[in-house]
Design a protein around this motif. Structure first.
Motif, PDB file in Angstrom:
ATOM      1  N   GLU A 135       0.829  -1.205   0.000  1.00 57.40           N
ATOM      2  CA  GLU A 135       0.000   0.000   0.000  1.00 57.40           C
ATOM      3  C   GLU A 135       0.865   1.256   0.000  1.00 57.40           C
ATOM      4  O   GLU A 135       0.591   2.221  -0.721  1.00 57.40           O
ATOM      5  CB  GLU A 135      -0.928   0.001   1.207  1.00 57.40           C
ATOM      6  CG  GLU A 135      -2.013  -1.051   1.118  1.00 57.40           C
ATOM      7  CD  GLU A 135      -2.766  -1.244   2.425  1.00 57.40           C
ATOM      8  OE1 GLU A 135      -2.455  -0.543   3.406  1.00 57.40           O
ATOM      9  OE2 GLU A 135      -3.663  -2.096   2.458  1.00 57.40           O
ATOM     10  N   THR A 136       1.927   1.257   0.783  1.00 61.11           N
ATOM     11  CA  THR A 136       2.842   2.394   0.817  1.00 61.11           C
ATOM     12  C   THR A 136       3.524   2.581  -0.528  1.00 61.11           C
ATOM     13  O   THR A 136       3.666   3.706  -1.013  1.00 61.11           O
ATOM     14  CB  THR A 136       3.896   2.204   1.928  1.00 61.11           C
ATOM     15  OG1 THR A 136       3.219   2.031   3.176  1.00 61.11           O
ATOM     16  CG2 THR A 136       4.825   3.386   2.012  1.00 61.11           C
ATOM     17  N   ALA A 137       3.949   1.507  -1.140  1.00 59.11           N
ATOM     18  CA  ALA A 137       4.615   1.583  -2.440  1.00 59.11           C
ATOM     19  C   ALA A 137       3.685   2.144  -3.510  1.00 59.11           C
ATOM     20  O   ALA A 137       4.132   2.799  -4.455  1.00 59.11           O
ATOM     21  CB  ALA A 137       5.135   0.209  -2.855  1.00 59.11           C
ATOM     22  N   LEU A 138       2.391   1.909  -3.383  1.00 62.22           N
ATOM     23  CA  LEU A 138       1.432   2.418  -4.358  1.00 62.22           C
ATOM     24  C   LEU A 138       1.061   3.876  -4.105  1.00 62.22           C
ATOM     25  O   LEU A 138       0.903   4.655  -5.036  1.00 62.22           O
ATOM     26  CB  LEU A 138       0.168   1.558  -4.352  1.00 62.22           C
ATOM     27  CG  LEU A 138       0.317   0.132  -4.883  1.00 62.22           C
ATOM     28  CD1 LEU A 138      -0.980  -0.642  -4.677  1.00 62.22           C
ATOM     29  CD2 LEU A 138       0.702   0.151  -6.343  1.00 62.22           C
ATOM     30  N   VAL A 139       0.934   4.272  -2.855  1.00 63.79           N
ATOM     31  CA  VAL A 139       0.428   5.597  -2.506  1.00 63.79           C
ATOM     32  C   VAL A 139       1.534   6.650  -2.423  1.00 63.79           C
ATOM     33  O   VAL A 139       1.329   7.805  -2.799  1.00 63.79           O
ATOM     34  CB  VAL A 139      -0.355   5.525  -1.174  1.00 63.79           C
ATOM     35  CG1 VAL A 139      -0.729   6.899  -0.674  1.00 63.79           C
ATOM     36  CG2 VAL A 139      -1.591   4.675  -1.359  1.00 63.79           C
ATOM     37  N   LEU A 140       2.714   6.290  -1.951  1.00 60.69           N
ATOM     38  CA  LEU A 140       3.775   7.258  -1.709  1.00 60.69           C
ATOM     39  C   LEU A 140       4.203   8.042  -2.956  1.00 60.69           C
ATOM     40  O   LEU A 140       4.341   9.274  -2.883  1.00 60.69           O
ATOM     41  CB  LEU A 140       4.977   6.557  -1.066  1.00 60.69           C
ATOM     42  CG  LEU A 140       5.827   7.399  -0.136  1.00 60.69           C
ATOM     43  CD1 LEU A 140       4.995   8.023   0.958  1.00 60.69           C
ATOM     44  CD2 LEU A 140       6.936   6.562   0.458  1.00 60.69           C
ATOM     45  N   PRO A 141       4.411   7.423  -4.107  1.00 62.25           N
ATOM     46  CA  PRO A 141       4.782   8.221  -5.288  1.00 62.25           C
ATOM     47  C   PRO A 141       3.711   9.240  -5.683  1.00 62.25           C
ATOM     48  O   PRO A 141       4.030  10.373  -6.040  1.00 62.25           O
ATOM     49  CB  PRO A 141       4.976   7.182  -6.390  1.00 62.25           C
ATOM     50  CG  PRO A 141       5.239   5.918  -5.686  1.00 62.25           C
ATOM     51  CD  PRO A 141       4.483   5.988  -4.400  1.00 62.25           C
ATOM     52  N   VAL A 142       2.461   8.859  -5.603  1.00 59.48           N
ATOM     53  CA  VAL A 142       1.373   9.782  -5.931  1.00 59.48           C
ATOM     54  C   VAL A 142       1.346  10.932  -4.922  1.00 59.48           C
ATOM     55  O   VAL A 142       1.189  12.103  -5.287  1.00 59.48           O
ATOM     56  CB  VAL A 142       0.019   9.036  -5.963  1.00 59.48           C
ATOM     57  CG1 VAL A 142      -1.134  10.004  -6.155  1.00 59.48           C
ATOM     58  CG2 VAL A 142       0.025   7.981  -7.045  1.00 59.48           C
ATOM     59  N   PHE A 143       1.525  10.605  -3.653  1.00 57.70           N
ATOM     60  CA  PHE A 143       1.533  11.621  -2.607  1.00 57.70           C
ATOM     61  C   PHE A 143       2.650  12.636  -2.838  1.00 57.70           C
ATOM     62  O   PHE A 143       2.429  13.849  -2.777  1.00 57.70           O
ATOM     63  CB  PHE A 143       1.692  10.953  -1.239  1.00 57.70           C
ATOM     64  CG  PHE A 143       1.847  11.912  -0.106  1.00 57.70           C
ATOM     65  CD1 PHE A 143       0.763  12.632   0.366  1.00 57.70           C
ATOM     66  CD2 PHE A 143       3.078  12.110   0.486  1.00 57.70           C
ATOM     67  CE1 PHE A 143       0.907  13.533   1.412  1.00 57.70           C
ATOM     68  CE2 PHE A 143       3.242  13.001   1.528  1.00 57.70           C
ATOM     69  CZ  PHE A 143       2.151  13.708   1.992  1.00 57.70           C
TER      70      PHE A 143
END
Length: 151
Positions: free
Chosen positions: A22-30
């Motif tokens: 979940e972190t790997a998916l959300v962090l770049p967008v954030f």
């Protein structure tokens, strides 16, 4: 087969790695959104600083005995001190709009008469002042503008 228990929490072992995914998916967008906010904020800041420089140039332009060169040097100095913009990157336009009945000023603030409108426009390409090379602001031009009547 495991029995169905609707209110029992899943064990830690069954969810291992879910937080990492979940972190790997959300962090770049954030981070992309945050950097976009920073760049847009910088664009608004530079635009406001250009408006302030144009306003100061307009104040000089409406005073008796001023010249176009003096106005441009004032604007360049303010833009360089406040925003770090090199004078060569600025595009400064001075327009003198004659009041009815006044002789032509030929866009020279030194020739302006009482009630003539002195307009100052300052432009810079965002590519010259950006922090990060963000594509959606490439080619954008930031503008500051002020207009005052000659005294």
């Amino acid at each position: 087969m495991r029995p169905f228990r609707p209110f029992q929490r899943q064990s830690q072992r069954e969810r291992s790695g879910a937080a990492t995914v979940e972190t790997a998916l959300v962090l770049p967008v954030f981070f992309m959104v945050m950097l976009g906010i920073v760049e847009c904020g910088r664009a608004f800041m530079i635009s406001q600083l250009l408006t302030n420089a144009a306003r100061e140039g307009g104040r000089i332009a409406v005073m008796n005995g001023s010249s176009n060169t003096e106005v441009e040097l004032t604007i360049e100095d303010i833009a360089q001190r406040t925003a770090g913009i090199a004078p060569a990157d600025l595009d400064i336009t001075l327009n003198v709009h004659e009041h009815a009945g006044n002789p032509s000023a030929s866009n020279e603030v030194a020739n302006a008469r009482k009630r003539d409108l002195c307009e100052v426009i300052v432009r810079v390409n965002y590519d010259k002042v950006n922090l990060l090379p963000i594509r959606y602001l490439t080619g954008a031009q930031l503008v500051g503008q002020a207009a005052m009547r000659h005294e």
